[in-house]
Design a protein around this motif. Structure first.
Motif, PDB file in Angstrom:
ATOM      1  N   GLU A 135       0.835  -1.210   0.000  1.00  0.00           N
ATOM      2  CA  GLU A 135       0.000   0.000   0.000  1.00  0.00           C
ATOM      3  C   GLU A 135       0.865   1.253   0.000  1.00  0.00           C
ATOM      4  O   GLU A 135       0.576   2.214  -0.717  1.00  0.00           O
ATOM      5  CB  GLU A 135      -0.940  -0.007   1.204  1.00  0.00           C
ATOM      6  N   LYS A 136       1.925   1.224   0.788  1.00  0.00           N
ATOM      7  CA  LYS A 136       2.836   2.372   0.820  1.00  0.00           C
ATOM      8  C   LYS A 136       3.619   2.484  -0.491  1.00  0.00           C
ATOM      9  O   LYS A 136       3.974   3.585  -0.906  1.00  0.00           O
ATOM     10  CB  LYS A 136       3.777   2.270   2.011  1.00  0.00           C
ATOM     11  N   GLN A 137       3.879   1.335  -1.149  1.00  0.00           N
ATOM     12  CA  GLN A 137       4.532   1.360  -2.466  1.00  0.00           C
ATOM     13  C   GLN A 137       3.675   2.141  -3.446  1.00  0.00           C
ATOM     14  O   GLN A 137       4.174   2.990  -4.195  1.00  0.00           O
ATOM     15  CB  GLN A 137       4.701  -0.058  -3.015  1.00  0.00           C
ATOM     16  N   HIS A 138       2.383   1.841  -3.428  1.00  0.00           N
ATOM     17  CA  HIS A 138       1.452   2.524  -4.335  1.00  0.00           C
ATOM     18  C   HIS A 138       1.437   4.029  -4.051  1.00  0.00           C
ATOM     19  O   HIS A 138       1.490   4.846  -4.976  1.00  0.00           O
ATOM     20  CB  HIS A 138       0.053   1.922  -4.198  1.00  0.00           C
ATOM     21  N   ASP A 139       1.368   4.394  -2.784  1.00  0.00           N
ATOM     22  CA  ASP A 139       1.379   5.810  -2.405  1.00  0.00           C
ATOM     23  C   ASP A 139       2.679   6.479  -2.831  1.00  0.00           C
ATOM     24  O   ASP A 139       2.669   7.604  -3.348  1.00  0.00           O
ATOM     25  CB  ASP A 139       1.196   5.969  -0.892  1.00  0.00           C
ATOM     26  N   LEU A 140       3.802   5.793  -2.615  1.00  0.00           N
ATOM     27  CA  LEU A 140       5.098   6.343  -3.003  1.00  0.00           C
ATOM     28  C   LEU A 140       5.168   6.520  -4.513  1.00  0.00           C
ATOM     29  O   LEU A 140       5.652   7.549  -5.001  1.00  0.00           O
ATOM     30  CB  LEU A 140       6.242   5.449  -2.514  1.00  0.00           C
ATOM     31  N   LEU A 141       4.684   5.546  -5.258  1.00  0.00           N
ATOM     32  CA  LEU A 141       4.702   5.652  -6.715  1.00  0.00           C
ATOM     33  C   LEU A 141       3.880   6.853  -7.179  1.00  0.00           C
ATOM     34  O   LEU A 141       4.309   7.604  -8.065  1.00  0.00           O
ATOM     35  CB  LEU A 141       4.186   4.357  -7.352  1.00  0.00           C
ATOM     36  N   GLN A 142       2.722   7.060  -6.580  1.00  0.00           N
ATOM     37  CA  GLN A 142       1.910   8.238  -6.925  1.00  0.00           C
ATOM     38  C   GLN A 142       2.656   9.524  -6.586  1.00  0.00           C
ATOM     39  O   GLN A 142       2.638  10.484  -7.360  1.00  0.00           O
ATOM     40  CB  GLN A 142       0.580   8.197  -6.187  1.00  0.00           C
ATOM     41  N   GLU A 143       3.300   9.529  -5.429  1.00  0.00           N
ATOM     42  CA  GLU A 143       4.071  10.705  -5.014  1.00  0.00           C
ATOM     43  C   GLU A 143       5.209  10.975  -6.004  1.00  0.00           C
ATOM     44  O   GLU A 143       5.482  12.132  -6.356  1.00  0.00           O
ATOM     45  CB  GLU A 143       4.624  10.452  -3.610  1.00  0.00           C
ATOM     46  N   ILE A 144       5.871   9.925  -6.464  1.00  0.00           N
ATOM     47  CA  ILE A 144       6.957  10.066  -7.441  1.00  0.00           C
ATOM     48  C   ILE A 144       6.417  10.635  -8.752  1.00  0.00           C
ATOM     49  O   ILE A 144       6.994  11.576  -9.323  1.00  0.00           O
ATOM     50  CB  ILE A 144       7.662   8.708  -7.678  1.00  0.00           C
ATOM     51  N   HIS A 145       5.320  10.069  -9.232  1.00  0.00           N
ATOM     52  CA  HIS A 145       4.743  10.567 -10.489  1.00  0.00           C
ATOM     53  C   HIS A 145       4.336  12.031 -10.368  1.00  0.00           C
ATOM     54  O   HIS A 145       4.577  12.824 -11.287  1.00  0.00           O
ATOM     55  CB  HIS A 145       3.554   9.702 -10.918  1.00  0.00           C
ATOM     56  N   PHE A 146       3.731  12.398  -9.252  1.00  0.00           N
ATOM     57  CA  PHE A 146       3.342  13.791  -9.060  1.00  0.00           C
ATOM     58  C   PHE A 146       4.562  14.696  -9.022  1.00  0.00           C
ATOM     59  O   PHE A 146       4.575  15.777  -9.630  1.00  0.00           O
ATOM     60  CB  PHE A 146       2.502  13.944  -7.788  1.00  0.00           C
ATOM     61  N   ALA A 147       5.608  14.276  -8.316  1.00  0.00           N
ATOM     62  CA  ALA A 147       6.831  15.077  -8.229  1.00  0.00           C
ATOM     63  C   ALA A 147       7.466  15.242  -9.605  1.00  0.00           C
ATOM     64  O   ALA A 147       7.962  16.337  -9.938  1.00  0.00           O
ATOM     65  CB  ALA A 147       7.817  14.435  -7.258  1.00  0.00           C
ATOM     66  N   ILE A 148       7.448  14.183 -10.401  1.00  0.00           N
ATOM     67  CA  ILE A 148       8.005  14.284 -11.756  1.00  0.00           C
ATOM     68  C   ILE A 148       7.186  15.261 -12.584  1.00  0.00           C
ATOM     69  O   ILE A 148       7.736  16.145 -13.246  1.00  0.00           O
ATOM     70  CB  ILE A 148       8.076  12.895 -12.423  1.00  0.00           C
ATOM     71  N   TRP A 149       5.878  15.110 -12.562  1.00  0.00           N
ATOM     72  CA  TRP A 149       5.021  16.017 -13.341  1.00  0.00           C
ATOM     73  C   TRP A 149       5.268  17.459 -12.923  1.00  0.00           C
ATOM     74  O   TRP A 149       5.443  18.345 -13.757  1.00  0.00           O
ATOM     75  CB  TRP A 149       3.542  15.650 -13.162  1.00  0.00           C
TER      76      TRP A 149
END
Length: 171
Positions: free
Chosen positions: A31-45
């Motif tokens: 679950e935290k992996q999914h949250d981290l991945l979303q956070e990474i994508h948002f930071a990249i965008w």
């Protein structure tokens, strides 16, 4: 659609699988992996608004992703002090050999991720970038270290991992 959106779509298509592996390597909890991945994508965008092509898109994406993941680890570390170890601490924590000698590739990969999860953020960054097939100069550009320092530290990490796999001790 803006140039920022176009760049993000390109980056997500080219590096999406790598970013997912990176999130998995930084965070053990699915679950935290999914949250981290979303956070990474948002930071990249968000970061692509400032991207001026002074470095390759790949370098930019990895730098943002690893910085975001490292920040995540630091936040987790503050929440759970003592959960991350240096290479020396991992090496000193040996407690015998694993009775199971034959493991399939998936089990070996899980063991590798377990060890990577326990590394400090900089060592984790180096190893994950190395596992993504980046060379020392590229890793140096992303991390701010010299290429020589990158090569030395990666060698140390690989030696430690090799010893742990040979003895079956991943703690």
């Amino acid at each position: 659609m803006s140039a920022q959106d176009d760049l993000y779509i390109e980056a997500a298509q080219l590096y999406g699988a790598s970013l997912k592996r990176l999130a998995r390597a930084y965070e053990a909890d699915p679950e935290k992996q999914h949250d981290l991945l979303q956070e990474i994508h948002f930071a990249i965008w968000r970061s692509l608004e400032r991207y001026e092509a002074r470095c390759a898109l790949r370098t930019w994406v990895y730098r943002v992703a690893h910085n975001t993941a490292a920040s995540h680890v630091i936040r987790q570390r503050r929440a759970r002090p003592g959960s991350l170890l240096s290479l020396e601490e991992i090496d000193a924590a040996a407690d015998g050999t694993d009775p199971i000698r034959r493991m399939d590739e998936r089990a070996a990969l899980e063991r590798l991720y377990k060890m990577i999860h326990r590394l400090k953020p900089l060592d984790r960054n180096l190893m994950l970038l190395y596992l993504e097939d980046l060379d020392a100069p590229s890793i140096a550009e992303i991390t701010g270290l010299s290429p020589g320092a990158v090569r030395v530290q990666i060698h140390r990490i690989k030696s430690l991992i090799t010893r742990r796999f040979q003895t079956g001790n991943i703690t």
